[in-house]
Write an enzyme that holds these catalytic residues in place. Structure first.
Site, PDB file in Angstrom:
ATOM      1  CE1 TYR A 164      -2.946   3.348   1.231  1.00  0.00           C
ATOM      2  CE2 TYR A 164      -4.542   1.599   1.240  1.00  0.00           C
ATOM      3  CZ  TYR A 164      -4.051   2.860   1.232  1.00  0.00           C
ATOM      4  OH  TYR A 164      -4.989   3.680   1.422  1.00  0.00           O
ATOM      5  CD1 TRP A 170      -3.818  -5.939   3.482  1.00  0.00           C
ATOM      6  CD2 TRP A 170      -5.812  -4.394   3.018  1.00  0.00           C
ATOM      7  NE1 TRP A 170      -3.698  -4.396   3.674  1.00  0.00           N
ATOM      8  CE2 TRP A 170      -4.773  -3.647   3.425  1.00  0.00           C
ATOM      9  CE3 TRP A 170      -7.217  -3.937   2.984  1.00  0.00           C
ATOM     10  CZ2 TRP A 170      -4.958  -2.174   3.493  1.00  0.00           C
ATOM     11  CZ3 TRP A 170      -7.168  -2.715   2.799  1.00  0.00           C
ATOM     12  CH2 TRP A 170      -6.503  -1.812   3.058  1.00  0.00           C
ATOM     13  CG  ASP A 194       5.032  -9.171  -3.706  1.00  0.00           C
ATOM     14  OD1 ASP A 194       4.025  -9.652  -2.693  1.00  0.00           O
ATOM     15  OD2 ASP A 194       4.984  -8.273  -4.344  1.00  0.00           O
ATOM     16  CG  HIS A 248       3.263  -8.672   0.205  1.00  0.00           C
ATOM     17  ND1 HIS A 248       3.132  -8.042  -0.948  1.00  0.00           N
ATOM     18  CD2 HIS A 248       2.407  -8.035   1.244  1.00  0.00           C
ATOM     19  CE1 HIS A 248       2.695  -6.686  -0.623  1.00  0.00           C
ATOM     20  NE2 HIS A 248       2.287  -6.728   0.381  1.00  0.00           N
TER      21      HIS A 248
END
Length: 560
Positions: A114, A161, A255, A284
């Site tokens: 992000y 998430w 990832d 990740h």
């Protein structure tokens, strides 16, 4: 604090008046100093964020460091709508940070995921003070790894998430009522803990019930399904002509945003912008030497890259080049990749490798995989896909709840399923390097009006263990029972299949809960709850030669 002065919760007013807050670290020595800026939704004092690039170490290096909570998160005001406001807020924050006391007016940004997209969005906004960004493990096109992939929903990522971001939101919503807060947090934790067993399985996937129950916004795929223009708020693809700063892209072969990292580098290079690429054997959340069931050696770890440096040192050295012209510029090639299989770092002039050659291997009768094209009379393979009993995710380039770790895993129990077709080549008589983008060209038919096709590339060792390297999915619609050609993007690898190993391809119709299930009815994911079973047919004959296309790197000429 010795070398640093720290101001906590420093306010910055955005163009609409919303106040965001940041912690500001300054050297105690006289400046002015360039500024390193991080914008995060995870809390400006989150230990993981502070480990990415130690702000005190950066201060000692001669930088100011600003770590800001994004809109609606932790100490910042405003409403929390993931990814929606980062372009305008990023632009405004860069300009604010450049004008802070002690700043010399030059700003660089860093951070993963992000935080990486927040950098790209700020850069697209074009604040003149922004001089360099270091986005890591982030996407390019949100429908290729963030919100979805090949037309399927990236459910594993979005569900886990979105729910995990709920506590901060609930603390704000119920701060005046401790009893209500306790009830809501308890319910949210139950949703998260039940992901693997029940929550992921709920329908409809396109209007995920758990988000409404928990009272949290989704990552963004539901907004984008309702309004495709909503994805523009976090789309990097197509915006490169507006990014006029050097970029250091960092990615990992395992990832969830691998291909986005590569695509960002390729597009910036094509636009003539200074761009650097580093890809490790990382996932990740872990940039360690071990991923899944495979160890890649001490030199693969982010703290000891090639036993010469660390990822943190590479970042700060690169930032020095653009923000501290008094420092010597680093030398070397613009691309560094870790080649799995042989487990070695290698520097390259460019990505993709100009010397790689697209090489087909054909699916063959009786589960073979061959460089020889099939004959006219080869019979197709069939299986039955039942969305009530999908193939369960086992490793890969993913980011999900803890029950689903990323990386390479033994696939043999997956390959025993009757709804997984397996095609295996003969043992290799020499090492074979495959580095670049992998795709499968598949001719197939389904009795359903809409279905999914999943392809996976595996390396089968001399011990017969089959480990996944990469995979992909495509969601298709069309007349039931009619053969059609489909292209499945398996993204990219940098891997050497060792002598004696075998190349394997799996073909199936699900990889759940990483990707949502196609219920085989053709109904939109926002409404679909009813399921039907589909009979699937994969063709591999002279007229319909299904194949995997591998970017093979020829062996080096020993005479060179």
């Amino acid at each position: 604090m010795g070398d640093a002065l720290i101001d906590f919760d420093v306010p910055a007013a955005m163009r609409d008046g919303t106040v965001l807050r940041a912690d500001v670290f300054r050297p105690t020595r006289d400046g002015p100093w360039p500024v390193l800026l991080v914008r995060s939704p995870y809390g400006k004092r989150d230990p993981h964020i502070l480990r990415i690039l130690d702000p005190l170490a950066a201060v000692r290096r001669g930088y100011m460091v600003v770590i800001q909570d994004t809109r609606g998160r932790a100490g910042s005001d405003g409403d929390w709508e993931p990814l929606t406001n980062e372009r305008a807020d990023g632009h405004d924050t860069v300009r604010w940070a450049a004008a802070l006391p002690g700043s010399n007016g030059l700003v660089g940004m860093y951070g993963p995921s992000y935080l990486g997209n927040a950098q790209w969005m700020a850069a697209v906004g074009g604040p003149p003070e922004l001089r360099a960004i270091v986005p890591a493990f982030t996407w390019s096109e949100p429908f290729d790894g963030l919100f979805g992939r090949g037309g399927a929903i990236e459910l594993g990522l979005s569900a886990s998430w979105s729910l995990s971001q709920g506590p901060d939101l609930l603390n704000r919503r119920w701060k005046a009522s401790p009893a209500d807060l306790d009830r809501e947090l308890t319910a949210l934790v139950s949703e998260i803990d039940a992901l693997a067993e029940t929550t992921y399985w709920e329908l409809p996937s396109g209007a995920f019930p758990a988000f409404e129950r928990a009272g949290v916004p989704d990552l963004g795929y539901q907004r984008a399904l309702a309004d495709p223009d909503a994805a523009a708020a976090c789309r990097v693809a197509g915006g490169y002509d507006r990014v006029d700063v050097p970029v250091f892209n960092v990615g990992g072969w395992f990832d969830v945003f691998l291909q986005g990292t590569l695509d960002n580098h390729v597009a910036m290079s094509a636009a003539g912008r200074p761009t650097t690429l580093l890809v490790g054997p990382w996932s990740h959340q872990q940039q360690s030497s071990r991923q899944g069931e495979v160890g890649f050696g001490t030199a693969a770890d982010e703290g000891s890259i090639d036993l010469r440096t660390s990822l943190g040192d590479l970042r700060i050295d690169w930032l020095d080049r653009w923000l501290r012209p008094d420092r010597p510029a680093p030398v070397g090639k613009p691309v560094r990749i870790f080649v799995t299989g042989v487990n070695r770092w290698r520097d390259e002039d460019a990505w993709p490798l100009a010397r790689s050659v697209d090489t087909p291997l054909y699916l063959r009768e009786d589960g073979g995989l061959s460089s020889e094209a099939p004959g006219a009379d080869e019979r197709p393979d069939t299986y039955r896909y039942d969305p009530a009993d999908p193939v369960v995710t086992l490793g890969g380039t993913l980011l999900m709840s803890g029950e689903f770790p990323p990386g390479p895993h033994d696939q043999r129990r997956v390959e025993e399923r009757p709804d997984v077709l397996v095609y295996t080549g003969e043992p290799l008589d020499a090492d074979l390097e495959v580095t670049g983008r992998v795709r499968v060209s598949l001719t197939a038919a389904s009795t359903a009006p809409s279905t999914d096709w999943v392809a996976r590339l595996c390396d089968v060792g001399v011990d017969s263990v089959s480990r996944n390297l990469t995979d992909g999915i495509v969601r298709v619609s069309g007349p039931a029972g009619e053969p059609a050609d489909h292209e499945i993007d398996l993204w990219s690898i940098g891997h050497v299949f060792l002598k004696g190993h075998r190349i394997r391809v799996q073909i199936t119709s699900s990889n759940f809960p990483r990707w949502d299930r196609n219920l085989n009815t053709g109904e939109p994911a926002e409404r679909a709850t009813a399921m039907r079973v589909a009979d699937q047919t994969v063709f591999h004959d002279a007229a319909r030669p299904s194949r995997i296309i591998l970017p093979v790197v020829p062996p080096e000429d020993p005479a060179r």
